[in-house]
Design a protein around this motif. Structure first.
Motif, mmCIF file in Angstrom:
data_model
loop_
_atom_site.group_PDB
_atom_site.id
_atom_site.type_symbol
_atom_site.label_atom_id
_atom_site.label_comp_id
_atom_site.label_asym_id
_atom_site.label_seq_id
_atom_site.Cartn_x
_atom_site.Cartn_y
_atom_site.Cartn_z
ATOM 1 N N MET A 1 0.844 -1.202 0.000
ATOM 2 C CA MET A 1 0.000 0.000 0.000
ATOM 3 C C MET A 1 0.876 1.247 0.000
ATOM 4 O O MET A 1 1.967 1.244 0.581
ATOM 5 C CB MET A 1 -0.934 0.020 1.220
ATOM 6 N N ARG A 2 0.395 2.294 -0.608
ATOM 7 C CA ARG A 2 1.089 3.575 -0.564
ATOM 8 C C ARG A 2 0.912 4.180 0.822
ATOM 9 O O ARG A 2 -0.122 3.965 1.483
ATOM 10 C CB ARG A 2 0.534 4.498 -1.641
ATOM 11 N N PRO A 3 1.893 4.938 1.303
ATOM 12 C CA PRO A 3 1.859 5.441 2.675
ATOM 13 C C PRO A 3 0.581 6.178 3.069
ATOM 14 O O PRO A 3 -0.028 5.871 4.095
ATOM 15 C CB PRO A 3 3.084 6.365 2.740
ATOM 16 N N LYS A 4 0.147 7.139 2.266
ATOM 17 C CA LYS A 4 -1.035 7.923 2.630
ATOM 18 C C LYS A 4 -2.304 7.077 2.607
ATOM 19 O O LYS A 4 -3.200 7.258 3.433
ATOM 20 C CB LYS A 4 -1.187 9.127 1.687
ATOM 21 N N VAL A 5 -2.376 6.152 1.674
ATOM 22 C CA VAL A 5 -3.531 5.253 1.615
ATOM 23 C C VAL A 5 -3.549 4.357 2.845
ATOM 24 O O VAL A 5 -4.605 4.123 3.454
ATOM 25 C CB VAL A 5 -3.500 4.401 0.329
ATOM 26 N N ALA A 6 -2.378 3.881 3.237
ATOM 27 C CA ALA A 6 -2.273 2.971 4.381
ATOM 28 C C ALA A 6 -2.737 3.645 5.675
ATOM 29 O O ALA A 6 -3.532 3.082 6.431
ATOM 30 C CB ALA A 6 -0.837 2.475 4.530
ATOM 31 N N VAL A 7 -2.256 4.867 5.931
ATOM 32 C CA VAL A 7 -2.638 5.527 7.183
ATOM 33 C C VAL A 7 -4.100 5.971 7.153
ATOM 34 O O VAL A 7 -4.775 6.006 8.190
ATOM 35 C CB VAL A 7 -1.715 6.727 7.498
ATOM 36 N N GLY A 8 -4.609 6.292 5.963
ATOM 37 C CA GLY A 8 -6.026 6.633 5.857
ATOM 38 C C GLY A 8 -6.914 5.454 6.193
ATOM 39 O O GLY A 8 -7.897 5.575 6.928
ATOM 40 N N LEU A 9 -6.557 4.282 5.669
ATOM 41 C CA LEU A 9 -7.302 3.062 5.970
ATOM 42 C C LEU A 9 -7.195 2.727 7.455
ATOM 43 O O LEU A 9 -8.183 2.345 8.097
ATOM 44 C CB LEU A 9 -6.764 1.905 5.128
ATOM 45 N N ALA A 10 -6.007 2.889 8.018
ATOM 46 C CA ALA A 10 -5.811 2.615 9.444
ATOM 47 C C ALA A 10 -6.668 3.533 10.307
ATOM 48 O O ALA A 10 -7.232 3.107 11.322
ATOM 49 C CB ALA A 10 -4.335 2.778 9.818
ATOM 50 N N ALA A 11 -6.776 4.796 9.906
ATOM 51 C CA ALA A 11 -7.584 5.755 10.671
ATOM 52 C C ALA A 11 -9.052 5.336 10.697
ATOM 53 O O ALA A 11 -9.713 5.366 11.750
ATOM 54 C CB ALA A 11 -7.439 7.153 10.073
ATOM 55 N N ILE A 12 -9.578 4.935 9.542
ATOM 56 C CA ILE A 12 -10.985 4.519 9.463
ATOM 57 C C ILE A 12 -11.231 3.287 10.333
ATOM 58 O O ILE A 12 -12.218 3.219 11.087
ATOM 59 C CB ILE A 12 -11.369 4.227 7.998
ATOM 60 N N LEU A 13 -10.327 2.318 10.268
ATOM 61 C CA LEU A 13 -10.515 1.079 11.022
ATOM 62 C C LEU A 13 -10.287 1.284 12.520
ATOM 63 O O LEU A 13 -10.896 0.606 13.341
ATOM 64 C CB LEU A 13 -9.585 0.001 10.476
ATOM 65 N N ASN A 14 -9.416 2.210 12.899
ATOM 66 C CA ASN A 14 -9.277 2.572 14.309
ATOM 67 C C ASN A 14 -10.583 3.141 14.839
ATOM 68 O O ASN A 14 -11.000 2.846 15.959
ATOM 69 C CB ASN A 14 -8.159 3.598 14.487
ATOM 70 N N LEU A 15 -11.217 3.973 14.016
ATOM 71 C CA LEU A 15 -12.497 4.582 14.393
ATOM 72 C C LEU A 15 -13.556 3.510 14.609
ATOM 73 O O LEU A 15 -14.277 3.510 15.619
ATOM 74 C CB LEU A 15 -12.938 5.565 13.305
ATOM 75 N N VAL A 16 -13.638 2.570 13.676
ATOM 76 C CA VAL A 16 -14.631 1.490 13.779
ATOM 77 C C VAL A 16 -14.330 0.592 14.975
ATOM 78 O O VAL A 16 -15.225 0.242 15.759
ATOM 79 C CB VAL A 16 -14.656 0.658 12.481
ATOM 80 N N GLY A 17 -13.059 0.231 15.144
ATOM 81 C CA GLY A 17 -12.673 -0.676 16.214
ATOM 82 C C GLY A 17 -12.986 -0.150 17.600
ATOM 83 O O GLY A 17 -13.268 -0.921 18.525
ATOM 84 N N ALA A 18 -12.953 1.160 17.761
ATOM 85 C CA ALA A 18 -13.202 1.762 19.077
ATOM 86 C C ALA A 18 -14.612 1.484 19.585
ATOM 87 O O ALA A 18 -14.868 1.544 20.790
ATOM 88 C CB ALA A 18 -12.964 3.266 19.006
ATOM 89 N N PHE A 19 -15.542 1.164 18.689
ATOM 90 C CA PHE A 19 -16.921 0.916 19.080
ATOM 91 C C PHE A 19 -17.213 -0.560 19.358
ATOM 92 O O PHE A 19 -18.321 -0.897 19.762
ATOM 93 C CB PHE A 19 -17.873 1.407 17.979
ATOM 94 N N LEU A 20 -16.230 -1.433 19.162
ATOM 95 C CA LEU A 20 -16.500 -2.871 19.216
ATOM 96 C C LEU A 20 -16.417 -3.492 20.605
ATOM 97 O O LEU A 20 -16.951 -4.568 20.835
ATOM 98 C CB LEU A 20 -15.539 -3.610 18.275
ATOM 99 N N SER A 21 -15.723 -2.842 21.545
ATOM 100 C CA SER A 21 -15.560 -3.428 22.868
ATOM 101 C C SER A 21 -15.256 -2.339 23.887
ATOM 102 O O SER A 21 -14.724 -1.282 23.529
ATOM 103 C CB SER A 21 -14.427 -4.460 22.845
#
Length: 400
Positions: free
Chosen positions: A39-59
Motif C-alpha cells: 500500500m502507498r503510505p497515505k492510503v495505508a494511514v487513511g485506511l488505518a484511521a478509518i478502522l481505528n475509528l470502527v474498532g473503538a466501538f466494538l468493545s
C-alpha cells in the motif's frame, strides 16, 4: 480551581493523549505493508484511521479495566481526584512525544499506566494502586504476549513458506501475499482501535467517576466512546512517520509472506486480549510478531542488539512516565497555581520537542530514507557464486 473546569481540562488532555497514541502506534499496523509496497503510505494511514475509528466501538472491556481496576475503591468511590489524573496524563503525553521524536516504538499504553500510577502514589499514596490488577492485566500480558505472538508468527511464517514452496521450477505464488497484507494489516488497525482507544475511554470514565459525575462500576458513555474514537483516528491519519520509518527499516527486507504472517498473528492476539480486558501494548505485540516471522523464514536473521534496544525502551517506559507523572502530581498538589505550572512546563517541553522534530522532519515523501536505528531483521546475502548463475527470472522469484 473550579471543579468543573479541572474535569473539562482532564478530558481535553485525555483526548490529546489519544491523538498522540494514534500517530505513535500507526506503525504497528502499517509499517509492514508500506515497506513491502502493498500500500502507498497515505492510503495505508487513511485506511488505518478509518478502522481505528470502527474498532473503538466494538468493545469496552479494556476501558472498564482502567476505569474500575487499576485504582482501588473505598466507600466514597475511587481513591483518586481529577487533578491526579491530569498529572498522570502530563507524564504519559510527554514520554510519548519523547519516544516519538527518537523514532522509538515504545508502548503508549505503558506510558499511560506509568503516568497514572506515579501520580497516584504521590497524590494519594501507594495503597491506592491495585497492584494485583496491574500485575495480572498489564505486567504479565506485557511479558507473555510478545513471546506468544512471536511463536505464533514463527509457525505461521514456516507454514506459509511450506505451502508455497517451489516445485520443479514453477512459480510459488507468494506474490499474492502482497495483496493479502492489505487484509491482515487492516485487521491489526481494527484491533488497535478495540484496545488502545479504550484506554483513553477508561481515563475519561475514571475522571467522571472521581468527580462524582458517573456511578462507580459503570462503563464509558456513548459520547466518551465517540470522541475517543475520533481523536485516535485523527492521530492515526497524521501518520507517525518517524516510528513507521524506524519499524519500516527493520521490515524492508521482510517479504510479503512474512508480513502477512506477522500481521495476522498480531491482530489475533490483540483482538483476543481486548475481549479479556487485557490492556495490551500493541507495539510490543507487533514487534514480537516481526521477530518471530524473521526467525521463521529461511535466510532471515534477527538483529538481537537492536531488538534489545527496543526492549529496553519498553522496560523504561512505565517507570519513566511514572516519574514524570509523579513530578506533575507534586506540582498539582500545590493547588490551582500548581495546575497552571504543570500546563506551562508541559507546554514548553512539548514545544521544544516539536521544534526539535522540525530540524529533521519525516513525512511520507522521505519515509524510505531510513537510517540504521530500526534495523531489526536482516536477510543473509546470496553467495556470489550462486548469484552469478541465477537468472533474472529466478532472482525475481526469490524477491517474492
Amino acid at each position: 480551581m473550579d471543579f468543573t473546569l479541572i474535569v473539562a481540562l482532564v478530558i481535553a488532555l485525555a483526548l490529546i493523549f489519544d491523538f498522540t497514541n494514534g500517530f505513535h502506534d500507526t506503525a504497528n499496523a502499517m509499517a509492514t505493508p508500506i515497506a513491502t509496497g502493498a500500500m502507498r503510505p497515505k492510503v495505508a494511514v487513511g485506511l488505518a484511521a478509518i478502522l481505528n475509528l470502527v474498532g473503538a466501538f466494538l468493545s469496552t472491556e479494556v476501558a472498564r479495566t482502567i476505569s474500575g481496576g487499576i485504582i482501588n475503591k473505598d466507600d466514597a468511590g475511587v481513591q483518586i481526584t481529577p487533578e491526579i489524573i491530569f498529572a498522570g496524563l502530563i507524564g504519559a503525553i510527554v514520554w510519548n512525544l519523547i519516544t516519538w521524536l527518537r523514532g522509538l516504538p515504545s508502548s503508549s499504553s505503558h506510558a499511560l499506566f506509568g503516568g497514572l500510577i506515579g501520580a497516584t502514589i504521590i497524590g494519594v499514596g501507594s495503597q491506592a494502586v491495585a497492584y494485583d490488577v496491574v500485575l495480572a492485566k498489564v505486567i504479565l500480558p506485557a511479558l507473555i504476549a510478545p513471546l506468544t505472538v512471536g511463536i505464533v508468527a514463527y509457525l505461521a511464517t514456516r507454514l506459509a513458506y511450506f505451502i508455497t514452496r517451489r516445485d520443479s521450477g514453477k512459480a510459488d505464488g507468494r506474490g499474492g501475499f502482497r495483496y493479502a497484507q492489505i487484509i491482515s494489516s487492516s485487521l491489526v488497525a481494527l484491533a488497535h482501535g478495540t484496545n488502545d482507544a479504550q484506554k483513553t475511554m477508561g481515563v475519561i470514565t475514571l475522571t467522571l467517576i472521581a468527580g462524582g459525575m458517573q456511578d462507580v462500576g459503570t462503563g464509558p458513555q456513548l459520547w466518551v466512546i465517540t470522541t475517543c474514537a475520533i481523536a485516535i483516528a485523527i492521530g492515526t491519519y497524521t501518520g507517525g512517520w518517524r516510528i513507521i520509518r524506524t519499524m519500516g527499516r527493520g521490515l524492508t527486507d521482510i517479504k510479503p509472506a512474512q508480513g502477512f504472517a506477522a500481521e495476522t498473528s498480531t491482530a489475533a492476539t490483540i483482538l483476543a486480549s481486548s475481549q479479556l480486558g487485557f490492556a495490551l501494548s500493541t507495539t510490543q505485540v507487533a514487534s514480537g510478531s516481526v521477530i518471530g516471522s524473521g526467525l521463521g523464514r529461511r535466510g532471515s536473521t534477527v538483529r538481537w542488539g537492536m531488538a534489545g534496544q527496543i526492549a529496553l525502551g519498553w522496560v523504561l517506559t512505565l517507570p519513566a512516565a511514572a516519574i514524570m507523572g509523579a513530578f506533575a502530581a507534586g506540582l498539582a498538589l500545590i493547588g490551582p497555581m500548581g495546575i497552571v505550572l504543570d500546563l506551562v512546563i508541559g507546554s514548553l517541553v512539548i514545544a521544544v520537542l516539536f521544534r526539535r522534530s522540525r530540524q529533521s522532519r519525516v513525512t511520507h515523501d522521505n519515509l524510505h530514507d531510513i537510517d540504521d536505528a530500526g534495523r531489526v531483521v536482516k536477510i543473509r546475502k546470496t553467495p556470489r557464486k550462486a548469484s552469478r548463475t541465477a537468472s533474472r527470472k529466478d532472482q525475481k522469484k526469490v524477491a517474492l
